[in-house]
Design a protein around this motif. Sequence first.
Motif, PDB file in Angstrom:
ATOM      1  N   ASP A 128      -5.399   7.114   3.638  1.00 34.75           N
ATOM      2  CA  ASP A 128      -5.158   6.005   2.712  1.00 34.75           C
ATOM      3  C   ASP A 128      -4.568   4.822   3.468  1.00 34.75           C
ATOM      4  OD1 ASP A 128      -5.693   7.216  -0.047  1.00 34.75           O
ATOM      5  OD2 ASP A 128      -4.335   8.692   0.833  1.00 34.75           O
ATOM      6  N   ILE A 129      -3.751   5.136   4.484  1.00 38.20           N
ATOM      7  CA  ILE A 129      -3.121   4.092   5.291  1.00 38.20           C
ATOM      8  C   ILE A 129      -3.081   4.547   6.745  1.00 38.20           C
ATOM      9  CG2 ILE A 129      -1.002   2.754   5.674  1.00 38.20           C
ATOM     10  CD1 ILE A 129      -0.260   3.388   2.731  1.00 38.20           C
ATOM     11  N   LYS A 179       0.829  -1.211   0.000  1.00 29.25           N
ATOM     12  CA  LYS A 179       0.000   0.000   0.000  1.00 29.25           C
ATOM     13  C   LYS A 179       0.864   1.263   0.000  1.00 29.25           C
ATOM     14  CE  LYS A 179      -4.184  -1.732   2.304  1.00 29.25           C
ATOM     15  NZ  LYS A 179      -5.030  -1.614   3.534  1.00 29.25           N
TER      16      LYS A 179
END
Length: 352
Positions: free
Chosen positions: A322-323, A292
């Motif tokens: 996003d992470i 990722k």
Amino acid sequence: MMEKTTIIVKTHKNLERIAASYIRDLIPDSEVLVKPNGYAGIILLKVKSVDAQTLKTTLITIPEIEKILFVRKCVEANLDRICEAVRHLARVSLKENEKFAVHTVRRGNHPFTSIDVNIKVGTCIQQETQCKVDLTLPDKIFWIEIIDNKAYISIVSRDIFYRKKTPDKLDNMKYLKKTIIVQMPYLDEIASSKIGVRIGRIVQSYEIPSIIVAPIYRVNAKELMYFLQGIHEGIMSRYKLQLKTYNDRKVSKTRVYLHDLYQLVRNINRDKEGIIITTTKGQPIKEETITKVKSLYMDKKKVYVFIGSREGIPTGLFKFADILLDVAPQITLATDVAVSSIISAILNMLLL
């Protein structure tokens, strides 16, 4: 009479006598001259000729020794004499298509500089062998130690240097240039400045393009001022040192901004910019996380890395990430070390 081998042993300054003591114990019949002509960090060693590898194997057991140079020629410290000696050595030592470099350390007063020696000797070797110069990855290095009126010439491999840059080291900077640190402020009238200085030095060490200090609500202006001043101080102290150290490239100075954390998240262009929120509630570093992170840096022009302080990043922002990343599971990182730990972890993931 048995011929003697001359070896120049180099140590850290002020450790010559300790190294010399161990040399005398390990090679009892050696002649040991510590600090020849008073020059620190050097030992002139003469040993009855034995196998060079055996001698080297013995000497490398002494941790105070940094470099071992087997002298192939000793001549008058004169450019023409040095060049003449090196011509002969190059002719018998350099193979066709091998590349070379010249390294000179000069002690004493001479009508020439170390650079003059490098240029002159390099030209002589090229004329003699047609081999090319390679300062990055030479096959052989002609190492010249000049001590007052004598020049000691050795030939060594490139492994003698521990280099910062080698072909097998990937380029960190292309990732760091995409990274923006979003740091919640550490607010304390006594410690804010010190923590700020440490964070400033860290972000400048990595040449992060910018750090955004992002409070989440009304804060004490004086404590915030101390924190911001500390960050600026830390950046400047490290930046000045980098200017002196990095002669081969331009150094980028980290910029400092102030922004409300929630409004910052609203302003981020999600199509072109990514968000990593670091939290103890995030995912550990594993194959899925690494994939990722790599995809995020590949797809986005900028990646904002959010780092908490005494308080963590508000959970209401987690859904915009996003992470969610936990770089040290079961450990709460101190504010002043969190930045370096997180940047190092992200770089390691990207370079795997």
